[in-house]
Design a protein around this motif. Structure first.
Motif, mmCIF file in Angstrom:
data_model
loop_
_atom_site.group_PDB
_atom_site.id
_atom_site.type_symbol
_atom_site.label_atom_id
_atom_site.label_comp_id
_atom_site.label_asym_id
_atom_site.label_seq_id
_atom_site.Cartn_x
_atom_site.Cartn_y
_atom_site.Cartn_z
ATOM 1 N N ALA A 180 2.254 32.465 -11.357
ATOM 2 C CA ALA A 180 3.501 32.460 -12.544
ATOM 3 C C ALA A 180 3.296 31.474 -13.277
ATOM 4 C CB ALA A 180 4.825 32.701 -11.727
ATOM 5 N N GLN A 181 3.038 30.178 -12.758
ATOM 6 C CA GLN A 181 2.879 28.958 -13.757
ATOM 7 C C GLN A 181 1.945 29.017 -14.695
ATOM 8 O OE1 GLN A 181 2.446 25.317 -11.541
ATOM 9 N NE2 GLN A 181 1.463 24.512 -13.151
ATOM 10 N N SER A 207 2.473 31.769 -17.443
ATOM 11 C CA SER A 207 3.520 31.408 -18.416
ATOM 12 C C SER A 207 3.039 30.161 -19.560
ATOM 13 C CB SER A 207 4.575 30.504 -17.751
ATOM 14 O OG SER A 207 5.037 31.287 -16.746
ATOM 15 N N TYR A 208 2.095 29.556 -19.005
ATOM 16 C CA TYR A 208 1.659 28.430 -19.557
ATOM 17 C C TYR A 208 0.395 28.919 -20.624
ATOM 18 C CZ TYR A 208 4.652 24.659 -18.258
ATOM 19 O OH TYR A 208 5.846 23.866 -17.915
ATOM 20 N N SER A 268 -0.122 21.983 -21.491
ATOM 21 C CA SER A 268 -0.347 23.405 -21.140
ATOM 22 C C SER A 268 -1.629 23.512 -20.230
ATOM 23 C CB SER A 268 -0.444 24.344 -22.070
ATOM 24 O OG SER A 268 0.519 24.333 -22.960
ATOM 25 N N MET A 317 9.605 26.180 -15.647
ATOM 26 C CA MET A 317 9.505 27.480 -16.126
ATOM 27 C C MET A 317 10.248 27.137 -17.526
ATOM 28 S SD MET A 317 7.890 29.672 -15.066
ATOM 29 C CE MET A 317 6.573 29.870 -14.060
ATOM 30 N N ARG A 318 11.509 26.361 -17.253
ATOM 31 C CA ARG A 318 12.136 26.221 -18.840
ATOM 32 C C ARG A 318 11.418 25.439 -20.002
ATOM 33 N NH1 ARG A 318 14.260 21.498 -20.557
ATOM 34 N NH2 ARG A 318 15.975 22.032 -22.277
ATOM 35 N N GLY A 348 8.111 25.723 -20.172
ATOM 36 C CA GLY A 348 7.159 26.431 -20.563
ATOM 37 C C GLY A 348 7.580 27.565 -21.381
ATOM 38 N N TRP A 349 8.709 28.292 -21.152
ATOM 39 C CA TRP A 349 9.234 29.370 -21.857
ATOM 40 C C TRP A 349 10.070 29.109 -22.985
ATOM 41 C CZ3 TRP A 349 7.278 34.141 -21.614
ATOM 42 C CH2 TRP A 349 6.678 34.324 -20.541
ATOM 43 N N LYS A 350 10.826 27.961 -22.486
ATOM 44 C CA LYS A 350 12.039 28.125 -23.531
ATOM 45 C C LYS A 350 12.017 26.708 -24.464
ATOM 46 C CE LYS A 350 16.035 29.661 -20.825
ATOM 47 N NZ LYS A 350 17.190 29.288 -20.298
ATOM 48 N N ILE A 360 6.727 27.628 -25.683
ATOM 49 C CA ILE A 360 6.425 28.695 -26.753
ATOM 50 C C ILE A 360 7.246 28.965 -27.812
ATOM 51 C CG2 ILE A 360 6.465 31.430 -26.650
ATOM 52 C CD1 ILE A 360 5.828 31.145 -23.579
#
Lengths: 213, 353
Positions: free
Chosen positions: B160-161, B164-165, B214, B322-323, B325-327, B330
């Motif tokens: 998952a990590q 995402s990255y 990343s 995760m925050r 990476g995604w928020k 990105i």
């Protein structure tokens, strides 16, 4: 046999064998991994056909992202294989008919009438500095710009639809949120408080002999 | 590389045999030094972290402990490879290979100097992105084949990590592609000629950090090593691996670290170009440094940062990771794609001529 031809036959064999393994093997995780191998071999075939952009994007999108998510789901399923195999003979005639139908349709499209060097002509061999990526980009963003935007909007619609389907709003207070901002900005002084107090010491135990006297 | 050798061989051998021999020689010439660098990178890591923690680090085998990597390799090779009960044997063996093979295959398009590249393909950037995206299978397959809950949890977290990255990483590469106008890595470096100010570091400064962060997450280095997470899931996806199968995972991790450092140096720090180009005195003063020397210097600097971060930061919590990476990363990369577009439209600075 030239080296290119050798590479093509090698990749084509891997792709066909792994495709067959993918549909015949019982374990879904292994089937997914065989599909990954089929994708990679197909990407190799595309690259030998001078479509390096498509080949690499196939690996990047399907192998690197889609199949990983697939594996994710498949790995966590607890499938009872014996139940899945039930009714094999019952559905065999229908399955056979579907196979024949699909094979006939594929023959009509991919048969010798529409393919072969007489129909398509010899493939164009581009020089080494020909950029497949640039050619696709120019076509995509000029001639097919509307179709491209339409496809993008459709994909966005798919994402929004999927999210609305699974979105479950819960009343405030039922869900506990954490403020990451607050957590990140926290200082040592908020977490740790120094308390001043007098040091405590135990009374020394008196030696026994003094009590006796 | 080695076109002359291939031409010479094909005078008295089959054409395909000449190509095959040349390919094998090219592979050995590129892969062998990288594996040696990997070996002594582990030594450098232990020494650097040792000094940062006021320890000596390895100092027993050979002078200054320099032969420690060889001793480690021998130890790993002679240890028994244990197969867990109920584990899937084939996949259990294939997993480390799946981790290492892409990390090595990616080196095919990395240029070490002007023209010093195995395959000068014009979709080099895309090739790197595609090949490194396969690495995640090593983790997933290892976690699943081990038939252990800890390994499985580590594999789920790790995949998952990485996915995402990879998105943030891909967008960072898109900005480089926009500014250079080419996906060929040699062209990207040649587009940065003319001293430090002409490097893509300045217009893409946020992307430089996004790419490096990343890269840390892709290689599972601290602070992103939740995939191993010794405190919670013992050692994550490779908990059941021993001996050389474990060693291959380590090889893959360090080969990836070097690859990420090379990519960062090539895309943002001018690759093999001297930083003093166009500066009167300094340029002639440093003209003796070979191209490979500058590249090696930049790469070692970045590798040092990898080790430095490991000695400095504690592990991220999974939701924070995760925050980030995604928020954070990105949205920042998407914003920067538009900023670079605007820069290109107005022909801003020396980068868009």
């Amino acid at each position: 046999m030239t080296f290119e031809l050798f590479i093509f036959y090698l990749l084509a064999t891997i792709a066909s064998v792994s495709g067959l393994m993918m549909i015949t093997i019982k374990d879904p995780v292994k089937a997914a991994l065989w599909l990954v191998l089929a994708f990679i071999a197909t990407a190799g075939v595309w690259i030998t056909a001078q479509a390096e952009f498509l080949g690499l994007v196939l690996i990047l999108v399907y192998v690197g992202a889609v199949m990983v998510l697939f594996l994710f789901v498949v790995m966590m399923l607890d499938i009872n294989l014996s139940i899945m195999k039930e009714g094999f003979t019952k559905y065999l005639p229908i399955g056979g008919m579907v196979i024949v139908l699909i094979a006939a349709m594929m023959y009509l499209v991919l048969g010798p009438n529409n393919f072969g060097l007489e129909v398509t002509g010899n493939p164009v061999i581009h020089p080494a500095d020909y950029s497949n990526t640039k050619a696709i980009g120019l076509e995509l963003y000029t001639v097919h710009a509307y179709a491209f935007i339409l496809a993008a909007v459709l994909l966005l619609l798919g994402i929004v639809a999927a999210i609305t389907l699974v979105l479950r709003r819960r009343p405030t207070g039922e869900v506990r949120h954490q403020s990451i901002d607050k957590q990140v900005k926290t200082q040592a002084s908020e977490r740790f408080e120094m308390v001043k107090m007098k040091s405590e010491s135990e009374e020394p135990i008196k030696p026994k002999e003094e009590e006796d006297k | 590389m080695f076109d002359a050798l291939q031409a010479f061989l094909s005078t008295f051998l089959f054409d395909w045999l000449a190509i095959l021999i040349t390919l094998v020689i090219q592979t050995v010439v590129v892969v062998l030094p990288i594996m040696l660098v990997v070996a002594w990178l582990t030594y450098a890591e232990r020494k650097v972290i040792g000094f940062m923690q006021v320890r000596m680090g390895p100092n027993r085998v050979g002078p200054l402990g320099l032969l420690q990597p060889i001793a480690d390799a021998l130890k790993l090779m002679t240890k028994e490879v244990i197969f867990p009960d109920q584990a899937n044997k084939y996949l259990f063996i294939i997993a480390p290979i799946l981790a290492l093979a892409p990390a090595v295959a990616a080196w095919a398009v990395i240029p070490f100097g002007d023209g010093m590249v195995v395959a000068d393909v014009n979709a080099g950037l895309l090739y790197i992105l595609a090949v490194t995206s396969i690495i995640v299978y090593g983790t997933i397959v290892a976690g699943w084949a081990s038939n252990s809950k800890y390994a499985f949890l580590g594999a789920l977290r790790g995949s998952a990590q990485k996915i995402s990255y990879e998105i943030a990483m891909g967008f960072a590469l898109v900005t480089v592609l926009m500014i250079a106008g080419s996906m060929n890595l040699t062209d990207i470096v040649n587009g940065q000629q003319g001293g430090m100010l002409n490097w893509y570091l300045l217009p893409l400064l946020p992307m430089f950090f996004v790419y490096f962060i990343s890269g840390l997450a892709e290689t599972n280095r601290t602070p992103f090593d939740v995939i191993e997470g010794e405190a919670e899931i013992v050692a994550g996806f490779h908990v059941d691996y021993s001996g050389m199968t474990f060693g291959v995972f380590m090889l893959a991790e360090y080969a990836m670290m070097i690859l990420i450092s090379f990519m960062t140096a090539i895309m943002f720090l001018g690759g093999w170009l001297s930083p003093f180009e166009g500066i009167p005195v300094l340029e002639s003063l440093f003209s003796w440094v070979p191209q490979l020397g500058w590249l090696a210097f930049k790469v070692s600097l970045l590798l040092f940062v990898f080790l430095w971060l490991r000695a400095t930061f504690p592990r991220y919590r999974y939701d924070q990771l995760m925050r980030l990476g995604w928020k954070v990363l990105i949205p920042l990369t998407i914003l920067w794609v538009f900023v670079v577009g605007a820069m290109k439209y107005f022909s801003f600075g020396p980068w868009f001529n």
